[in-house]
Structure formats: structure tokens, C-alpha cells
Scaffold this motif. Structure first.
Motif, PDB file in Angstrom:
ATOM      1  N   LEU A   1       0.819  -1.220   0.000  1.00  0.00           N
ATOM      2  CA  LEU A   1       0.000   0.000   0.000  1.00  0.00           C
ATOM      3  C   LEU A   1       0.846   1.260   0.000  1.00  0.00           C
ATOM      4  O   LEU A   1       0.476   2.268  -0.602  1.00  0.00           O
ATOM      5  CB  LEU A   1      -0.902   0.022   1.233  1.00  0.00           C
ATOM      6  N   ALA A   2       2.004   1.189   0.680  1.00  0.00           N
ATOM      7  CA  ALA A   2       2.858   2.365   0.785  1.00  0.00           C
ATOM      8  C   ALA A   2       3.410   2.783  -0.576  1.00  0.00           C
ATOM      9  O   ALA A   2       3.900   3.897  -0.738  1.00  0.00           O
ATOM     10  CB  ALA A   2       4.000   2.100   1.760  1.00  0.00           C
ATOM     11  N   MET A   3       3.318   1.902  -1.571  1.00  0.00           N
ATOM     12  CA  MET A   3       3.742   2.286  -2.923  1.00  0.00           C
ATOM     13  C   MET A   3       2.566   2.899  -3.703  1.00  0.00           C
ATOM     14  O   MET A   3       2.701   3.224  -4.877  1.00  0.00           O
ATOM     15  CB  MET A   3       4.307   1.077  -3.662  1.00  0.00           C
ATOM     16  N   GLU A   4       1.424   3.036  -3.022  1.00  0.00           N
ATOM     17  CA  GLU A   4       0.215   3.600  -3.612  1.00  0.00           C
ATOM     18  C   GLU A   4      -0.148   2.956  -4.943  1.00  0.00           C
ATOM     19  O   GLU A   4      -0.205   3.611  -5.979  1.00  0.00           O
ATOM     20  CB  GLU A   4       0.343   5.119  -3.729  1.00  0.00           C
ATOM     21  N   PRO A   5      -0.413   1.649  -4.918  1.00  0.00           N
ATOM     22  CA  PRO A   5      -0.725   0.933  -6.148  1.00  0.00           C
ATOM     23  C   PRO A   5      -2.179   1.166  -6.562  1.00  0.00           C
ATOM     24  O   PRO A   5      -2.994   1.615  -5.754  1.00  0.00           O
ATOM     25  CB  PRO A   5      -0.538  -0.527  -5.747  1.00  0.00           C
ATOM     26  N   GLU A   6      -2.466   0.884  -7.839  1.00  0.00           N
ATOM     27  CA  GLU A   6      -3.854   0.969  -8.287  1.00  0.00           C
ATOM     28  C   GLU A   6      -4.509  -0.387  -8.189  1.00  0.00           C
ATOM     29  O   GLU A   6      -5.738  -0.499  -8.199  1.00  0.00           O
ATOM     30  CB  GLU A   6      -3.897   1.490  -9.725  1.00  0.00           C
ATOM     31  N   CYS A   7      -3.682  -1.426  -8.195  1.00  0.00           N
ATOM     32  CA  CYS A   7      -4.218  -2.770  -8.220  1.00  0.00           C
ATOM     33  C   CYS A   7      -3.358  -3.647  -7.295  1.00  0.00           C
ATOM     34  O   CYS A   7      -2.148  -3.492  -7.245  1.00  0.00           O
ATOM     35  CB  CYS A   7      -4.138  -3.270  -9.653  1.00  0.00           C
ATOM     36  N   ILE A   8      -4.007  -4.515  -6.540  1.00  0.00           N
ATOM     37  CA  ILE A   8      -3.246  -5.451  -5.703  1.00  0.00           C
ATOM     38  C   ILE A   8      -3.635  -6.873  -6.070  1.00  0.00           C
ATOM     39  O   ILE A   8      -4.819  -7.199  -6.158  1.00  0.00           O
ATOM     40  CB  ILE A   8      -3.513  -5.215  -4.196  1.00  0.00           C
ATOM     41  N   VAL A   9      -2.628  -7.701  -6.333  1.00  0.00           N
ATOM     42  CA  VAL A   9      -2.862  -9.115  -6.625  1.00  0.00           C
ATOM     43  C   VAL A   9      -2.420  -9.900  -5.396  1.00  0.00           C
ATOM     44  O   VAL A   9      -1.301  -9.723  -4.916  1.00  0.00           O
ATOM     45  CB  VAL A   9      -2.048  -9.556  -7.854  1.00  0.00           C
TER      46      VAL A   9
END
Ligand SMILES: Nc1ncnc2c1ncn2[C@@H]1O[C@H](COP(=O)(O)OP(=O)(O)OP(=O)(O)O)[C@@H](O)[C@H]1O
Ligand SMILES: [Mg+2]
Lengths: 284, 270
Positions: A158-166
Motif C-alpha cells: 500500500l505504501a507504494m500507492e498501487p492501483e491494483c493489488i494481486v
């Protein structure tokens, strides 16, 4: 709505040289919508992890293509941008935490992105807050429970501010309590922050909150649709080598016995409502 | 069995020493050790004793923790003492003489000197390890070695620090795992204790091989996880926490320099 992931005719073979070995992933076409919650089901060795690793360039397609937010994984200069946009959480909570202090581990990703210290601090604090691990920020990871470790791993992404998490079977090694913590956190991220979630799992109950369910078998997609549609087709689930959730099994037996029920409900509560409806003709 | 083994021995409290910049602490330790060695007489050694004692008091770590450290090296201390007493037999004042054994006052003093030196060495090192987490130490070493980047060794320094971090992170995990494998092999009737050395080594193989496999598996997973978090070595990487020296660091350093100067003067080192 816009797609975050576009997969075209994707085939992947582990030993790419020998032409007669079978492919781990074969002829997959798939689009994932931004902000959606997709669950991928499949028995052991059906190619789920291989597909996951193809999504962010940990593996590169033997044939076909994968693009994330319009960026092709085969283009080397896209790779860091893709990995920032599409974060990944794995099965074993022990093997994905790098540092000896929780908050430093969460900072690992942003540090790699070369962000300013103050910005990293802000992101780490907010990510720990989001997964509800703030009180453990100075703890040593090996002292945490499996569920807590998995939430730390999630915070690190989350700390990388992703748009999608797998998430590749993130709950497989957890006890029921840890499983619940992790699934609740994931669901909240999807609903409140609008993060696209792709959840690979063995536990069908975890599909409860999914907008879309995909079933894989021998490297191919054999079912793709809403939770209700996929689970209504019980024959297909069984053919894919998966065990039916108890509630679905109960409903489908009732249906065989001539009751007017639809079997696609996986949560016990929804199944109870459906049975009540069939018996009494009303709502519970 | 192995779980009592913990890496480092950080004692969690807040003291001036805990809050010193780990780089200063590490360098100060190195200089203190050097000066313990250059002490030539009891006056100088007494100054160093006072210094170490003050450091121990300031660290707010209970004395029994330090004693525990000393207990471990007691055999070495006793051995050194006896050896020095027997070895040095010049001097007029003979305290004790029997058969070929002669103990002189000089010998006793020499032995006492050596013992105090060793004790000081252990105690001051313990002050560092009790007040500094392994992570802080790693960061300190990485930061202190930073100038090596002008020799083109920047990436090497980063890699070493990363290796230290990963080791520190995985030692407890692998220790737990070793425990589990040992229990599993024992449950299958493996005999790990009896027999001669050769059969003991042979009995270890069923523990080492699964452990090695698991370690390789973990390394593989960890590499994927690090890739997923955009790791690409030390280049372009920033840190959340910057080590910033403060007044405490400069003040303690000044005090040390004064003590060192005194040691040089009273010890007639040069
Ligand atoms: N590193 C590898 N080298 C060679 N073959 C592999 C490798 N990893 C997986 N495979 C093979 O690829 C196929 C798909 O494996 P994959 O790990 O993607 O399945 P999965 O659906 O994730 O299974 P599981 O539920 O056990 O995690 C399997 O037949 C497996 O044996
Ligand atoms: Mg898998």
C-alpha cells in the motif's frame, strides 16, 4: 469503465525451449476493470500463481501479451512503473518481509522508489493505519501472528500507492482469525479506496465479496462471471477439481430433490434466505 | 531448544546512550577499546574503569544484565589470571612458592591488570549491544562506509548492509524452523545425541538438508517479493530515517577526548 489489465492470447511455458512440454498458462484472454474485485479459483497446479507472476513481469509471456494500465510487461523500461501500479502479496507471510522492524519493512518499497524521507514517513504511517497495525510499528516481524504479518506485507504494498493489488493465496497459511482479518482488510481497501483487487484463493467462502469469479483449470479459464452465475453451475465447479462450498452443496441437493432453489449462494446466511424463500415464499 | 538464542541483546529502555547516534556510538566504542589496550599503568586503567562505569550507569541497563555477560567469559578470565601469575616470576616480593610454582607480587599485579582489561572490554561492548538495535548498527555501518563510494564500492557497501539486514530478519525464522525439523526427525526416531562424532555428523544430515531446501525456497520467494517492491540495488534508493547527530553526540565525544588525553598524560603512553 476503463480496464487496468489487458491480457491477450497469453501462453506461458516454464521450460520454453522444449516444444512438447505443456503450458502452465494457455491462451488466456482477460480484461480486469479498474476498481473491481475479482476472485480466481482453481485446484493445485491449475496455473493461478503463474498467471499472477505474469501480471507484473516476474514472468514474461511465451506468447501473447500482458499490459497494466496500457504498459506492456515485455517492455523493460515499464517494469518499475508496472510493479508500482500493481502490487503483489504472496502466500507465505514470512518470506516477503525484508526488514527487522515493521515500519522499516513498510518503508522498503517507497525507499526503492527514491521518494523524499518526509513523503515515505507519511505513506508508511498511513499504510500502517489502513491495515490497523500502527501499534505494532516498532515490533519485530517474527513476533507477529500470521495474520498480522500478512497485513504488514499488505501495508508494504500500500505504501507504494498501487492501483491494483494481486494476492496469491494470502490466507492459505493462516488460522481462521488471521484469514478473517486479512479478507476484511482487502475488502475494505477495495470498497473504500477503490483499489482493484485480484484475489487468488482456495477458500471459496472468500469469494463472497467478489464482483467477478474466474475459475482456472489446466492453465485455461473455464468459467468467468458473477459469483452467483459461476456457483449456479455446480457441474463446472466440480469438473474444475474444486470442492463445492457446503451451502452451495446443500442448495444443489435440494434442487435435485425438486425444491425450487437456485444453488449460487455461498454464504450460509444467503443460502438460508434462499431456502426460506423456497419453503415459505417470502423473505427471511 | 534453539529458541532461547536471540540475536544481539538489545535492552529496551530510554537512556542517553540509547539515543546516541549509532555511528558515533560505534566509533566511540572502537576508540575506547583502543585506549583500553594502550593503557600502560594502573592510573590510566583506573580512568578507563571510571569511564566504562559511567557509561554503564548512563545506559540504565540493570547491572545483573552486565554480570550475565561476565559470567559467560569467566573461564577465560580465570585462565588468563592463572597464566599471568605463573608466567611472570621476576620481582623481589615472592608471595608464594612451592615446587616449580612461584607467585610474585609482580605476577599478581600483572594478572589483575590483564583481567581488568578483559572485563572492561566485555563491559563496554555490552553497553553498545544493549543500547543499540542490530538494525541501527547495520545502518551505522552502511553510513560509515559510505565514503567508499568514491572508490566505486558504493553498491558493494549497500549489498553488504542489505545482506546483514536479511540475515538479521531470517535468523529467528530459520532458528524456529530448525527446531521444528529436529522435533520432526526425533519423532521419527532419529537419534541425535549418542554415538561418536562421525555418527553425530551423519545424524545432522537429515536436519541440514531439509533446512537448506527450505532456505533456498525462502530466498526464492523473498527475491520475488523484493522485485515486486521495485528493489533494484542501492542506486536511486532513499531512506525513510536519516541519521542526524545531535548535541548529545558531540558532548559525549568531547568528554571522551578529554578522558583519552588524560589517559595519555597519566599513562605516559607516548
Ligand atoms: N518454477 C517452475 N518451474 C517449472 N514448472 C513450474 C514452476 N512453477 C510451477 N510450475 C508448473 O506450472 C503449473 C502451474 O503451477 P502454478 O504454481 O501456477 O499453479 P497454482 O494454480 O498456483 O497451484 P497452487 O494452488 O498449488 O498454488 C504446474 O503444473 C506446476 O507444476
Ligand atoms: Mg499457487
Amino acid at each position: 469503465m476503463q480496464n487496468i489489465i489487458e491480457i491477450n492470447n497469453l501462453t506461458f511455458q516454464y521450460d520454453g525451449d522444449s516444444p512438447n512440454s505443456s503450458a502452465a498458462v494457455e491462451g488466456i484472454n482477460l480484461q480486469i476493470e479498474k476498481g473491481s474485485f475479482t476472485v480466481i479459483l482453481g485446484h493445485n497446479g491449475s496455473g493461478k500463481s503463474t498467471l499472477a507472476k505474469l501480471l507484473n513481469g516476474l514472468l514474461l509471456p511465451t506468447e501473447g501479451s500482458v499490459s497494466v494500465d496500457g504498459l506492456l510487461t515485455t517492455d523493460e523500461k515499464n517494469i518499475f512503473e508496472i510493479r508500482r501500479k500493481l502490487g503483489m502479496v504472496f502466500q507465505n507471510p514470512d518470506n516477503q518481509i525484508v526488514c527487522t522492524v515493521v515500519e522499516e519493512d513498510v518503508a522498503f518499497g517507497p525507499e526503492n522508489l527514491g521518494l523524499e524521507p518526509s513523503e515515505i514517513r507519511k505513506r508508511v504511517d498511513s499504510a500502517l493505519e489502513t491495515v490497523d497495525m500502527t501499534e505494532y510499528r516498532f515490533a519485530a516481524p517474527d513476533r507477529l501472528s500470521g495474520g498480522q504479518k500478512q497485513r504488514v506485507a499488505l501495508a508494504g504494498i500500500l505504501a507504494m500507492e498501487p492501483e491494483c493489488i494481486v494476492l496469491d493465496e494470502p490466507t492459505a497459511m493462516l488460522d481462521p482469525k488471521g484469514r478473517k482479518e486479512v479478507i476484511e482488510t482487502i475488502t475494505r481497501l477495495n470498497k473504500e479506496k477503490g483499489i482493484t483487487v485480484i484475489l487468488i484463493t482456495h477458500f471459496m467462502e472468500e469469494a463472497e465479496n467478489a464482483d467477478r469469479v474466474i475459475v482456472m483449470d489446466s492453465g485455461k479459464i473455464t468459467a468467468d462471471g458473477s459469483l452467483f452465475d459461476v456457483f449456479s453451475n455446480t457441474g463446472l465447479i466440480v469438473n474444475a477439481g474444486l470442492a463445492l462450498p457446503q451451502s452451495v452443496e446443500l442448495l444443489s441437493v435440494l434442487k435435485q430433490k425438486g425444491f425450487n432453489v437456485k444453488p449460487g449462494y455461498i454464504s450460509p446466511k444467503a443460502a438460508a434466505k434462499e431456502i426460506y424463500r423456497a419453503l415459505k415464499g417470502g423473505t427471511l | 531448544m534453539l529458541s532461547s538464542f536471540t540475536l544481539g541483546q538489545y535492552y529496551n529502555t530510554t537512556s542517553v546512550i540509547h539515543r546516541l547516534d549509532p555511528r558515533f556510538k560505534l566509533l566511540q566504542l572502537i576508540f575506547i577499546i583502543a585506549f583500553i589496550f594502550v593503557c600502560k599503568n594502573f592510573f590510566a586503567l583506573f580512568l578507563m574503569c571510571a569511564l566504562v562505569l559511567i557509561a554503564m550507569l548512563l545506559s540504565k541497563v540493570p547491572f545483573r544484565m552486565y554480570l550475565r555477560n561476565l559470567k559467560v567469559i569467566l573461564p577465560i578470565v580465570v585462565f588468563t589470571a592463572i597464566l599471568n601469575m605463573l608466567y611472570v616470576n621476576q620481582g623481589e616480593v615472592v608471595l608464594f612458592s612451592w615446587w616449580i610454582i612461584t607467585v610474585t607480587l609482580d605476577g599478581v599485579l600483572k594478572a589483575a591488570f590483564m583481567v581488568i582489561r578483559i572485563l572492561l572490554l566485555i563491559l563496554i561492548s555490552a553497553v553498545l549491544t544493549y543500547t543499540t538495535t542490530p538494525t541501527e548498527l547495520t545502518d551505522a555501518i552502511e553510513s560509515l562506509l559510505k565514503p567508499l563510494k568514491f572508490l566505486g564500492l558504493g553498491e558493494l557497501v549497500h549489498t553488504l548492509a542489505m545482506m546483514m539486514t536479511i540475515s538479521l530478519r531470517f535468523i529467528p525464522t530459520l532458528t524456529d524452523e530448525t527446531d521444528k525439523i529436529i522435533s520432526a526427525q526425533k519423532a521419527r526416531g532419529a537419534d541425535l545425541e549418542s554415538g561418536n562424532i562421525l555418527s553425530k555428523i551423519k545424524a545432522l544430515l537429515p536436519i541440514l538438508i531439509p533446512l537448506l531446501f527450505s532456505a533456498i525456497r525462502r530466498a526464492d520467494d523473498l527475491a520475488d517479493a523484493m522485485d515486486c517492491r521495485c528493489y533494484s540495488g542501492g542506486k536511486g534508493r532513499t531512506r525513510m530515517k536519516k541519521l542526524v547527530p545531535g548535541a548529545k553526540d558531540y558532548i559525549t565525544t568531547t568528554i571522551l577526548i578529554v578522558v583519552f588525553a588524560a589517559v595519555i598524560v597519566v599513562g605516559k603512553v607516548f
